[in-house]
Design an enzyme around this catalytic site. Structure first.
Site, PDB file in Angstrom:
ATOM      1  N   ASP A   1     -34.536   9.746  32.973  1.00 16.44           N
ATOM      2  CA  ASP A   1     -35.019   9.077  34.182  1.00 16.44           C
ATOM      3  C   ASP A   1     -36.323   8.344  33.936  1.00 16.44           C
ATOM      4  O   ASP A   1     -36.630   7.362  34.595  1.00 16.44           O
ATOM      5  CB  ASP A   1     -35.178  10.087  35.317  1.00 16.44           C
ATOM      6  CG  ASP A   1     -33.805  10.513  35.790  1.00 16.44           C
ATOM      7  OD1 ASP A   1     -33.238  11.449  35.184  1.00 16.44           O
ATOM      8  OD2 ASP A   1     -33.274   9.868  36.705  1.00 16.44           O
TER       9      ASP A   1
ATOM     10  N   ARG B   1     -26.637   7.339  42.342  1.00 14.20           N
ATOM     11  CA  ARG B   1     -27.687   8.081  41.647  1.00 14.20           C
ATOM     12  C   ARG B   1     -27.586   7.769  40.165  1.00 14.20           C
ATOM     13  O   ARG B   1     -26.653   7.094  39.726  1.00 14.20           O
ATOM     14  CB  ARG B   1     -27.667   9.588  41.956  1.00 14.20           C
ATOM     15  CG  ARG B   1     -26.355  10.232  42.227  1.00 14.20           C
ATOM     16  CD  ARG B   1     -25.396  10.226  41.085  1.00 14.20           C
ATOM     17  NE  ARG B   1     -25.985  10.758  39.873  1.00 14.20           N
ATOM     18  CZ  ARG B   1     -25.547  10.564  38.656  1.00 14.20           C
ATOM     19  NH1 ARG B   1     -24.465   9.830  38.438  1.00 14.20           N
ATOM     20  NH2 ARG B   1     -26.136  11.072  37.604  1.00 14.20           N
ATOM     21  N   GLY B   2     -28.585   8.264  39.404  1.00 18.35           N
ATOM     22  CA  GLY B   2     -28.676   7.887  38.000  1.00 18.35           C
ATOM     23  C   GLY B   2     -29.676   6.746  37.886  1.00 18.35           C
ATOM     24  O   GLY B   2     -29.599   5.770  38.646  1.00 18.35           O
ATOM     25  N   ALA B   3     -30.590   6.868  36.934  1.00 15.59           N
ATOM     26  CA  ALA B   3     -31.747   5.964  36.893  1.00 15.59           C
ATOM     27  C   ALA B   3     -31.380   4.472  36.895  1.00 15.59           C
ATOM     28  O   ALA B   3     -31.837   3.724  37.774  1.00 15.59           O
ATOM     29  CB  ALA B   3     -32.620   6.330  35.697  1.00 15.59           C
TER      30      ALA B   3
ATOM     31  N   ASN C   1     -35.675  14.180  32.657  1.00 15.76           N
ATOM     32  CA  ASN C   1     -34.237  14.046  32.943  1.00 15.76           C
ATOM     33  C   ASN C   1     -33.871  15.188  33.889  1.00 15.76           C
ATOM     34  O   ASN C   1     -34.714  16.032  34.238  1.00 15.76           O
ATOM     35  CB  ASN C   1     -33.419  14.064  31.648  1.00 15.76           C
ATOM     36  CG  ASN C   1     -31.968  13.659  31.877  1.00 15.76           C
ATOM     37  OD1 ASN C   1     -31.688  12.661  32.540  1.00 15.76           O
ATOM     38  ND2 ASN C   1     -31.030  14.437  31.351  1.00 15.76           N
TER      39      ASN C   1
HETATM   40  O1  MRU Z   1     -30.577  13.088  40.478  1.00 17.50           O
HETATM   41  P1  MRU Z   1     -29.781  12.114  39.657  1.00 17.50           P
HETATM   42  O2  MRU Z   1     -28.306  12.386  39.693  1.00 17.50           O
HETATM   43  O3  MRU Z   1     -30.124  10.685  39.991  1.00 17.50           O
HETATM   44  O4  MRU Z   1     -30.248  12.377  38.164  1.00 17.50           O
HETATM   45  C1  MRU Z   1     -29.619  11.658  37.136  1.00 17.50           C
HETATM   46  C2  MRU Z   1     -30.077  12.027  35.774  1.00 17.50           C
HETATM   47  O5  MRU Z   1     -30.911  12.879  35.595  1.00 17.50           O
HETATM   48  C3  MRU Z   1     -29.502  11.215  34.647  1.00 17.50           C
HETATM   49  O6  MRU Z   1     -29.373  11.983  33.491  1.00 17.50           O
HETATM   50  C4  MRU Z   1     -30.456  10.046  34.349  1.00 17.50           C
HETATM   51  O7  MRU Z   1     -30.731   9.326  35.530  1.00 17.50           O
HETATM   52  C5  MRU Z   1     -29.924   9.131  33.338  1.00 17.50           C
HETATM   53  S1  MRU Z   1     -28.628   8.130  33.964  1.00 17.50           S
HETATM   54  C6  MRU Z   1     -28.083   7.079  32.753  1.00 17.50           C
END
Ligand code: MRU
Length: 351
Positions: free
Chosen positions: A239, A48-50, A249
């Site tokens: 995101d 996970r994470g963008a 985000n």
């Molecule tokens: O649901 P997730 O864990 O994928 O959400 C992640 C976030 O909101 C992060 O802050 C975002 O993706 C930035 S990652 C560098």
């Protein structure tokens, strides 16, 4: 010295993902050979994470090309297109997913007159390039962001925008790492980040591993910490950043931004250009993923809410651009008005 965190990597013809659902208790890697399983891993938050989602999806397409039985380019591109569509349906908010899929689609199309073995190889090379470029972008934005950080800053962050959420090093945590590498004495307040606990489980795990002073707080404590003068700046990831600077985000980010404004604390967003989507004019046009109610109603096996209570679980919120002091990217720090500064960032990239 601890080895760098690599949440996504390619090894022996397989995609290897660190299963983030099990951290911090267990460091388990899983190997993937089929794009359908990669899509599932994105959907279920193994990864996970963008930026990490984008890199993973690109490797998913490379896997689809490798496992395809096609013997001609037309048939191979047909199979690749099915994987592109399937991977695009996993999570709607992080634009890095669509950005990475577009990149590999263009590579496949440009190679359509090449032998199938070459198309397969080019897709894999492109996925690896996306990964390598993401690490480089994070290091560069960490360098820029570090200039904003006072020598003994107390930094609040929300969710996990670290090495785990990217191909490595991190965005918001990249800024923190950049400041630490410059000898600054940083302390971090990590919001727990209900319901999936990315802050408590993942941000704290990464920072403690790097020896960075970290205190976990529940999401409802940040206002009190700010009021007591315990926060010098806020830095979060993103995101999707719309053309006007509105930023999606993790749910709860907006609350932190409003609190930061009330307490005159600068609120920064750190993200690579691959997170900025000039085709989305403003935050109202960013699709917000609604995830399963079970993430809220249950903690592990234990049920927290009574039967019959309705539940909402939007995974992201939008912070309006007027609450954002600056957007930290690999091309420097962009300031309001974002419609102009972000457009200029991309114009500079095109040169
Ligand atoms: O649901 P997730 O864990 O994928 O959400 C992640 C976030 O909101 C992060 O802050 C975002 O993706 C930035 S990652 C560098």
């Amino acid at each position: 010295v601890t080895s760098p965190i690599a949440p996504v990597r390619w090894e022996h013809d397989r995609l290897i993902l660190l299963d983030q659902r099990l951290l911090p208790g267990q460091e388990l890697e899983r190997a993937y050979a089929r794009w359908e399983d990669v899509a599932d891993a994105i959907r279920t938050l193994v990864v996970r994470g963008a930026p990490a989602i984008g890199v993973t999806a690109a490797f998913g397409v490379a896997l689809a090309a490798r496992s395809s039985r096609a013997t001609d380019a037309g048939a191979l591109l047909g199979d690749v297109e099915i994987a592109l569509k399937g991977l695009a349906e996993t999570r709607p908010t992080a634009v890095n997913l669509f950005w990475a899929l577009d990149r590999v689609r263009r590579v496949a199309e440009a190679a359509r007159h090449q032998p199938v073995a070459d198309i397969r190889q080019r897709l894999l090379s492109e996925a690896q390039a996306i990964l390598d470029e993401d690490v480089a972008a994070n290091r560069a934005l960490g360098d820029h962001g570090a200039t904003l950080v006072p020598p003994r800053a107390r930094i609040l962050t929300h969710c996990n925008a670290g090495a785990l959420a990217t191909a490595g090093y991190g965005t918001a945590l990249g800024v923190i790492r950049g400041a630490v590498e410059r000898g600054k004495r940083i302390t971090v307040l990590a919001d727990e980040t209900r319901p999936f606990l990315q802050g408590a489980r993942l941000t704290a795990w990464e920072l403690v591993r790097d020896g960075i002073d970290t205190t976990v707080i529940t999401d409802n404590m940040s206002g009190a910490m700010m009021r007591q003068g315990k926060v010098d700046l806020v830095v979060v990831g993103a995101d999707r950043i719309a053309a006007n600077g509105d930023t999606a985000n993790k749910i709860g980010t907006y609350t932190v931004a409003v609190l930061a404004r009330e307490h005159n604390i600068p609120f920064y967003v750190a993200a690579p250009l691959s997170t900025i989507d000039l085709n989305t004019p403003d935050g109202d046009h960013i699709p917000i993923e609604e995830r399963s109610a079970r993430e809220v109603t249950h903690l592990g096996g234990a049920q927290l809410t009574p039967e019959g209570a309705r539940v909402r679980n939007p995974a992201f919120d939008v912070t309006p651009h007027r609450l954002i002091a600056g957007i930290i990217t690999e091309r420097g720090i962009f300031r309001p008005p974002y419609t102009e500064s972000l457009a200029r960032a991309f114009a500079a990239q095109a040169c």
